[in-house]
Design an enzyme around this catalytic site. Structure first.
Site, PDB file in Angstrom:
ATOM      1  CB  SER A 123      -1.065  -0.074   1.388  1.00 24.75           C
ATOM      2  OG  SER A 123      -1.679   0.517   0.979  1.00 24.75           O
ATOM      3  CE1 TYR A 156      -5.454  -2.495   4.257  1.00 27.68           C
ATOM      4  CE2 TYR A 156      -3.416  -0.824   4.447  1.00 27.68           C
ATOM      5  CZ  TYR A 156      -3.953  -1.452   3.842  1.00 27.68           C
ATOM      6  OH  TYR A 156      -4.160  -1.465   2.408  1.00 27.68           O
TER       7      TYR A 156
END
Ligand SMILES: NC(=O)c1ccc[n+]([C@@H]2O[C@H](COP(=O)([O-])OP(=O)(O)OC[C@H]3O[C@@H](n4cnc5c(N)ncnc54)[C@H](O)[C@@H]3O)[C@@H](O)[C@H]2O)c1
Length: 252
Positions: free
Chosen positions: A144, A158
């Site tokens: 990401s 995350y």
């Protein structure tokens, strides 16, 4: 037919980027093992693949459970005869429970790590032996942009899981390159999928688009196209690489 005679397993293939990649890979000739926790979504992906003229098998399971991942690989290989592509796509973003380290519980930290980091561990642990048997293959991890830059609205578990996948990518790339097993990681920017949907409305979409040089959010197809290139032999001299697909966001 860029994936002719290839077999791919895609985790989290029920919705979003995983569903899109299932259809794109199948249209390019791959047989797809659709792995997802959500049975209705996974079966719908198989229906879409078949409607597009492709072949797919749905296996229900949780990427954070080793036995589920092992079973999906075994069932897929039994059905399709081999395995060439591991696409570790499944991931969760829980902005309500995974925040800054000072606000996140240990339990929620661990849950996010189990899905976003341990999931790819199980997929590669049990998938690489099949890629070896096939004489090579391609592993695609999903990071990401949040692993590459800090954001004031934090999702720290995350972010750390996605950051760790960069290290795993490089380690797998170096270990298995002599066996023609490649591993690369895609870093998506803001992609309009069901994962982001709870946090988006029209005003937010407009505000985020204004921050992106290409002036729109990404689509599941933008990422599926990048994954298709990494899955195919067109990227056969590419391993250990990070591919940022973010409309130019991190270039600013
Ligand atoms: N959407 C974005 O803006 C964005 C940005 C950067 C990275 N990513 C990453 O891209 C990947 C795909 O995201 P998406 O936006 O398509 O997500 P999504 O939520 O739209 O779809 C994810 C799919 O994964 C499945 N899933 C969730 N937990 C699972 C589990 N434990 N076991 C098996 N399946 C499970 C869900 O049922 C769903 O079908 C994720 O790894 C995500 O972190 C997304």
């Amino acid at each position: 037919m860029r994936l002719k005679d290839k077999v791919a397993i895609i985790t989290g293939a029920g919705l979003g980027m995983g569903r899109e990649a299932s259809v794109v890979f199948a249209q390019e000739g791959a047989k797809v093992i659709v792995f997802d926790l959500n049975a209705d979504a996974g079966k719908e992906t198989v229906r879409l693949v078949e409607a597009a003229g492709g072949k797919a098998l749905f296996v229900q399971g949780d990427v954070s459970k080793e036995a589920d991942v092992q079973k999906a690989i075994a069932e897929g290989v039994k059905a399709f005869g081999a395995l060439h592509i591991l696409y570790a796509n499944a991931g969760v973003l829980w902005k309500d429970r995974d925040k800054s380290v000072i606000e996140t519980t240990e339990e929620n930290w661990d849950l996010v790590q189990a899905i976003n980091l341990k999931g790819p561990f199980f997929l590669t642990k049990h998938g690489i032996p099949e890629l070896r048997k096939a004489g090579g293959g391609s592993i695609i991890l999903v990071g990401s942009i949040s692993a590459l830059a800090g954001f004031t609205l934090a999702q720290d578990s995350y972010t750390c899981a996605k950051g760790a996948l960069i290290s795993l990518c490089k380690s797998l790339a170096i270990q298995f390159a002599p066996e023609q097993i490649r591993c690369n990681i895609i870093h998506p920017g803001f992609i309009d999928t069901p994962l982001q949907a709870p946090y988006l409305n029209d005003d937010k979409r407009k505000a985020i688009s204004a921050e992106i040089p290409i002036r729109r959010l990404g689509t599941a197809r933008d990422i599926a196209n990048a994954a298709l290139f990494l899955a195919s032999d067109e990227s056969s001299w590419m391993t250990g690489a990070e591919m940022v697909v973010d409309g130019g966001f991190l270039a600013m």
